[in-house]
Design an enzyme around this catalytic site. Structure first.
Site, PDB file in Angstrom:
ATOM      1  N   CYS A  44       0.848  -1.442  -0.634  1.00  0.00           N
ATOM      2  CA  CYS A  44       0.078   0.343   0.509  1.00  0.00           C
ATOM      3  C   CYS A  44       0.585   0.995  -0.346  1.00  0.00           C
ATOM      4  O   CYS A  44       1.795   1.205   0.762  1.00  0.00           O
ATOM      5  CB  CYS A  44      -0.798  -0.254   1.425  1.00  0.00           C
ATOM      6  SG  CYS A  44      -1.860   1.353   1.300  1.00  0.00           S
ATOM      7  N   ASP A  46       0.389   3.267   1.431  1.00  0.00           N
ATOM      8  CA  ASP A  46       0.582   4.629   3.405  1.00  0.00           C
ATOM      9  C   ASP A  46       1.550   4.811   3.826  1.00  0.00           C
ATOM     10  O   ASP A  46       2.704   3.523   3.765  1.00  0.00           O
ATOM     11  CB  ASP A  46      -0.426   3.186   3.487  1.00  0.00           C
ATOM     12  CG  ASP A  46      -1.068   3.910   5.317  1.00  0.00           C
ATOM     13  OD1 ASP A  46      -0.073   4.701   6.013  1.00  0.00           O
ATOM     14  OD2 ASP A  46      -1.834   3.826   5.441  1.00  0.00           O
ATOM     15  N   ARG A  48       2.645   5.059   6.296  1.00  0.00           N
ATOM     16  CA  ARG A  48       3.367   3.766   7.862  1.00  0.00           C
ATOM     17  C   ARG A  48       3.759   3.071   6.527  1.00  0.00           C
ATOM     18  O   ARG A  48       3.796   2.456   8.360  1.00  0.00           O
ATOM     19  CB  ARG A  48       1.891   3.729   8.440  1.00  0.00           C
ATOM     20  CG  ARG A  48       1.454   4.772   8.995  1.00  0.00           C
ATOM     21  CD  ARG A  48       0.101   5.327  10.241  1.00  0.00           C
ATOM     22  NE  ARG A  48      -0.823   4.687   8.571  1.00  0.00           N
ATOM     23  CZ  ARG A  48      -2.012   4.261   9.231  1.00  0.00           C
ATOM     24  NH1 ARG A  48      -2.325   4.715  10.495  1.00  0.00           N
ATOM     25  NH2 ARG A  48      -3.363   3.692   8.352  1.00  0.00           N
ATOM     26  N   HIS A 100      -2.756  -3.872   5.036  1.00  0.00           N
ATOM     27  CA  HIS A 100      -1.490  -3.646   6.198  1.00  0.00           C
ATOM     28  C   HIS A 100      -3.714  -2.901   6.582  1.00  0.00           C
ATOM     29  O   HIS A 100      -4.570  -2.872   6.453  1.00  0.00           O
ATOM     30  CB  HIS A 100      -1.108  -2.535   6.583  1.00  0.00           C
ATOM     31  CG  HIS A 100      -1.960  -0.862   5.299  1.00  0.00           C
ATOM     32  ND1 HIS A 100      -1.841   0.005   6.343  1.00  0.00           N
ATOM     33  CD2 HIS A 100      -1.707  -0.752   4.739  1.00  0.00           C
ATOM     34  CE1 HIS A 100      -3.057   0.957   6.220  1.00  0.00           C
ATOM     35  NE2 HIS A 100      -2.460   0.711   4.471  1.00  0.00           N
ATOM     36  N   CYS A 103      -5.799  -0.056   6.772  1.00  0.00           N
ATOM     37  CA  CYS A 103      -6.057   0.247   5.534  1.00  0.00           C
ATOM     38  C   CYS A 103      -7.045   1.809   5.023  1.00  0.00           C
ATOM     39  O   CYS A 103      -8.188   0.857   5.044  1.00  0.00           O
ATOM     40  CB  CYS A 103      -5.478  -0.962   4.245  1.00  0.00           C
ATOM     41  SG  CYS A 103      -5.530   0.062   2.921  1.00  0.00           S
TER      42      CYS A 103
HETATM   43 CO    CO Z   1      -3.319   0.939   2.621  1.00  0.00          CO
END
Ligand code: CO
Length: 212
Positions: A44, A46, A48, A100, A103
């Protein structure tokens, strides 16, 4: 404030170079010779979930593709180009789809909210919801349902990888290629292996098996 943060990124880079050269004066010279990563990571976007960092991988060890909600969309030229290069040129041995918990893309797919153009991307995740509707809607607790949806989305993306002609062609040629599905816990740092492994196309529905 924001500008200071931006400037700091370049400073960080200089410090990182110094540190790496301190450990190995030839670190960058070796990398300049080329790459042969054994792993393709599809994760992803993302912030993090930084691929290399969470698995302790060094530069040169992981070929990375990231998009919203770690999707394997069979008409996505970006993903297909990365996959083709990784499998046919770099000859990676493993492809890991890593989702994750928490998400935002998967969460959005559970709701009826519209966010603009991204709705069209999220649509693919809603299909995963539809396939697994009975299991998901039997989970009363919303967080538990959301976590399970994240896992099921990864599982479907691994399957979607197995359905691609790129992957099946490699298997057909006898190339060793293992597909895996993982979920990373942003609140724990721990990766859970979903054990949805594919080493050939034998467990795919008949209609997806390609003959070459
Ligand atoms: Co995500």
């Amino acid at each position: 404030m924001e500008f200071a943060f931006y400037r700091k990124l370049i400073e960080n880079n200089r410090k990182w170079v110094e540190q790496k050269l301190g450990e190995d004066p030839e670190f960058f010279q070796k990398l300049a010779d080329g790459q042969q990563p054994p792993v393709l990571w599809i994760g992803c976007a993302d912030s993090r979930v930084p691929a290399n960092e969470i698995i302790g991988a060094q530069p040169g060890e992981v070929f990375v593709h990231r998009n919203i909600a770690n999707m394997v969309v069979p008409t996505d030229m970006n993903m297909l180009s990365v996959l083709d290069y990784a499998v046919n040129v770099l000859k990676v041995r493993h492809v890991i789809v890593c989702g994750h918990y928490g998400c935002g893309g998967v969460k959005a797919a559970m709701t009826n909210s519209s966010f603009g153009i991204i709705d069209n991307w999220i649509r693919h995740i809603k299909d995963v919801y539809r396939f697994h509707k009975s299991e998901l809607e039997n989970i009363a607790d919303e967080d538990t349902r959301f976590n399970r949806f994240v896992e099921l989305n990864v599982q479907e993306q691994v399957k979607d990888l197995a359905k691609t002609a790129i992957v099946q062609n490699a298997w057909n040629k006898g190339q060793q290629l293992h597909l895996h599905g993982w979920v990373y816990g942003v609140g724990s740092g721990i990766i859970k292996d979903l054990e949805v492994n594919f080493n050939d196309n034998s467990s795919l529905d008949e209609v997806y098996k390609l003959k070459f």
